[in-house]
Scaffold this motif. Structure first.
Motif, short mmCIF file in Angstrom:
data_model
loop_
_atom_site.label_atom_id
_atom_site.label_comp_id
_atom_site.label_asym_id
_atom_site.label_seq_id
_atom_site.Cartn_x
_atom_site.Cartn_y
_atom_site.Cartn_z
N LEU A 4 3.26 -36.63 43.95
CA LEU A 4 2.66 -37.41 44.88
C LEU A 4 1.56 -36.70 45.59
O LEU A 4 0.38 -37.01 45.95
CB LEU A 4 3.56 -38.16 45.64
N TYR A 5 2.15 -35.49 46.34
CA TYR A 5 1.32 -34.95 47.37
C TYR A 5 0.12 -34.26 46.89
O TYR A 5 -1.10 -34.48 47.29
CB TYR A 5 2.23 -34.00 48.25
N PRO A 6 0.13 -33.48 45.77
CA PRO A 6 -1.12 -32.93 45.08
C PRO A 6 -2.11 -33.89 44.75
O PRO A 6 -3.28 -33.71 44.86
CB PRO A 6 -0.44 -32.24 43.84
N VAL A 7 -1.52 -35.09 44.02
CA VAL A 7 -2.22 -36.26 43.71
C VAL A 7 -3.26 -36.75 44.70
O VAL A 7 -4.50 -37.04 44.90
CB VAL A 7 -1.68 -37.21 43.09
N THR A 8 -2.32 -36.93 45.99
CA THR A 8 -3.03 -37.42 47.07
C THR A 8 -4.28 -36.56 47.62
O THR A 8 -5.42 -36.90 48.03
CB THR A 8 -2.11 -37.56 48.14
N ILE A 9 -4.01 -35.32 47.50
CA ILE A 9 -4.96 -34.05 48.08
C ILE A 9 -6.29 -34.32 47.21
O ILE A 9 -7.44 -34.32 47.38
CB ILE A 9 -4.22 -32.79 48.26
N VAL A 10 -5.93 -34.21 45.69
CA VAL A 10 -6.98 -34.26 44.85
C VAL A 10 -8.11 -35.55 45.03
O VAL A 10 -9.20 -35.55 45.19
CB VAL A 10 -6.62 -34.56 43.28
N LEU A 11 -7.42 -36.73 45.27
CA LEU A 11 -8.19 -37.93 45.52
C LEU A 11 -8.87 -38.09 46.95
O LEU A 11 -9.86 -38.50 46.93
CB LEU A 11 -7.01 -39.13 45.50
N TYR A 12 -8.09 -37.09 47.81
CA TYR A 12 -8.74 -37.06 49.14
C TYR A 12 -9.85 -36.27 49.07
O TYR A 12 -11.03 -36.62 49.65
CB TYR A 12 -7.77 -36.55 50.07
N SER A 13 -10.01 -35.07 48.23
CA SER A 13 -11.12 -34.33 48.11
C SER A 13 -12.39 -35.07 47.51
O SER A 13 -13.42 -34.99 47.70
CB SER A 13 -10.74 -33.09 47.36
N LEU A 14 -11.87 -35.91 46.52
CA LEU A 14 -12.87 -36.80 45.80
C LEU A 14 -13.64 -37.81 46.84
O LEU A 14 -14.93 -37.89 46.64
CB LEU A 14 -12.24 -37.32 44.57
N LEU A 38 -10.54 -43.45 49.36
CA LEU A 38 -9.72 -43.13 50.67
C LEU A 38 -8.78 -44.11 50.95
O LEU A 38 -7.70 -43.89 51.56
CB LEU A 38 -10.90 -43.30 51.79
N SER A 39 -9.00 -45.24 50.38
CA SER A 39 -7.94 -46.48 50.54
C SER A 39 -6.78 -45.93 49.87
O SER A 39 -5.53 -46.21 50.16
CB SER A 39 -8.78 -47.83 50.12
N ILE A 40 -6.98 -45.68 48.59
CA ILE A 40 -5.86 -45.03 47.78
C ILE A 40 -5.00 -44.02 48.38
O ILE A 40 -3.81 -43.99 48.46
CB ILE A 40 -6.19 -44.74 46.42
N VAL A 41 -5.80 -43.19 49.00
CA VAL A 41 -5.25 -42.13 49.83
C VAL A 41 -4.26 -42.37 50.71
O VAL A 41 -3.26 -41.75 50.99
CB VAL A 41 -6.26 -41.11 50.21
N TRP A 42 -4.67 -43.64 51.52
CA TRP A 42 -4.04 -43.99 52.60
C TRP A 42 -2.55 -44.67 51.96
O TRP A 42 -1.79 -44.39 52.36
CB TRP A 42 -4.80 -45.29 53.41
N VAL A 43 -2.76 -45.44 50.97
CA VAL A 43 -1.65 -45.97 50.33
C VAL A 43 -0.49 -44.83 49.84
O VAL A 43 0.68 -45.03 50.26
CB VAL A 43 -2.06 -46.75 49.04
N LEU A 44 -1.10 -43.80 49.19
CA LEU A 44 -0.22 -42.74 48.74
C LEU A 44 0.43 -42.00 49.87
O LEU A 44 1.60 -41.73 49.87
CB LEU A 44 -1.10 -41.83 48.08
N GLN A 45 -0.51 -41.82 51.10
CA GLN A 45 0.05 -41.22 52.30
C GLN A 45 1.45 -42.01 52.70
O GLN A 45 2.21 -41.59 53.14
CB GLN A 45 -0.89 -41.11 53.23
N VAL A 76 -7.10 -40.73 58.40
CA VAL A 76 -7.23 -41.65 57.14
C VAL A 76 -7.37 -43.29 57.81
O VAL A 76 -8.08 -43.89 57.72
CB VAL A 76 -6.55 -41.62 55.99
N THR A 77 -6.34 -43.44 58.52
CA THR A 77 -6.22 -44.86 58.99
C THR A 77 -7.37 -45.20 59.88
O THR A 77 -7.86 -46.36 59.72
CB THR A 77 -4.84 -45.01 59.69
N LEU A 78 -7.76 -44.61 60.81
CA LEU A 78 -8.78 -44.52 61.74
C LEU A 78 -9.96 -44.70 60.87
O LEU A 78 -11.00 -45.55 61.40
CB LEU A 78 -8.71 -43.47 62.91
N SER A 79 -10.27 -43.86 59.89
CA SER A 79 -11.53 -43.89 59.07
C SER A 79 -11.72 -45.40 58.39
O SER A 79 -12.91 -45.72 58.31
CB SER A 79 -11.63 -42.72 58.19
N LEU A 80 -10.59 -45.73 57.79
CA LEU A 80 -10.60 -46.95 57.11
C LEU A 80 -11.07 -48.08 57.99
O LEU A 80 -11.94 -49.03 57.82
CB LEU A 80 -9.29 -47.36 56.47
#
Length: 271
Positions: A4-14, A38-45, A76-80
């Protein structure tokens, strides 16, 4: 949950990459894609945070790892919220540069609740992401180089008034210039993210960052040359032949970085 964590970082970088492209080109389609990533990143986080809280039976805020993760989640929450209510896209971009760095760095901060095997797995995952980012940037730089070579050749043919069907097959100079700029706009942040992740991995593995390594120095030089290109293009609105020559020079340095500097590096063997 190890993946979960590596996938989140990859999506965050994209997502950060998408906001960077929008920053340079005012591309609303890419901006929307970055927002949804970024929304998906927030969900995964959030999922990661909840699962960890259930496993530990406490709020995961005590260790340095948990603190940095929670900080990144707040960013991420603030950014959204900013993106949804105020549409201040550039603020979202610069904010998430910091958020991404903090989340990546959190992988290797002390955390007594993470087993040793999981720590080793995350380290190997980060190294794979680091290498992937670097190689993807090389591919994009190669595309820009091809466009710049075609630009220079066509420019010389026009200057010497060499007409014919061959000239037409090169395509418009403006199109080559734009495509080269787009490729560099993608490659530059990929290289930057790859270097940041490499620094974090090296610090975790060797307890220091190899700033004097030949590969690191040449990579930073490549980053610097293309930074000048982007500055001249975006801020100074410079176009044309000289910019193509600057891009070619940057790629030649990249070739030296790729082929030669690895032979004098203690950390890089093949790339």
């Amino acid at each position: 949950m190890n993946w979960l964590y590596p996938v989140t970082i990859v999506l965050y970088s994209l997502s950060v990459l998408g906001y960077f492209i929008d920053f340079l080109q005012h591309n609303r389609k890419v901006n929307r894609m970055a927002f949804w990533l970024l929304s998906i990143v927030w969900v995964l986080q959030t999922v990661f945070f909840v699962i960890r809280a259930l496993e530990l039976e406490r709020l995961p805020l005590l260790t340095p790892f948990e603190g940095l993760f929670f900080y990144a989640w707040l960013v991420v929450t603030l950014s959204l919220a900013i993106n949804w209510y105020f549409r201040v896209d550039f603020l979202v971009f610069f904010t998430n540069l910091i958020g991404f760095s903090m989340m990546a760095f959190s992988l290797f901060t002390p955390d007594g609740d993470i087993p040793e095997a999981l720590s080793a797995l995350l380290a190997s995952e980060l190294l794979i992401i680091h290498i992937s980012m670097i190689l993807l940037s090389y591919v994009a730089f190669t595309l820009s180089f091809a466009c710049q070579i075609m630009y220079v050749i066509q420019h010389q043919m026009l200057k010497r008034k060499i007409w014919g069907k061959r000239l037409l097959r090169f395509g418009a100079l403006s199109k080559l210039d734009s495509l080269s700029f787009i490729a560099i706009s993608i490659a530059w942040p990929l290289l930057l993210i790859g270097l940041i992740l490499g620094f974090i991995w090296a610090y975790h593995k060797f307890a220091f960052v190899p700033l004097y390594d030949a590969k690191v120095i040449s990579s930073l030089l490549v980053l610097g040359v293309y930074s000048v290109y982007l500055y001249q293009r975006v801020v100074k609105y410079v176009r044309g032949y000289n910019m193509a020559l600057l891009g070619i020079a940057g790629f030649l340095i990249l070739l030296i970085n790729y082929i030669l500097s690895g032979q004098y590096s203690n950390f890089h063997i093949w790339y």
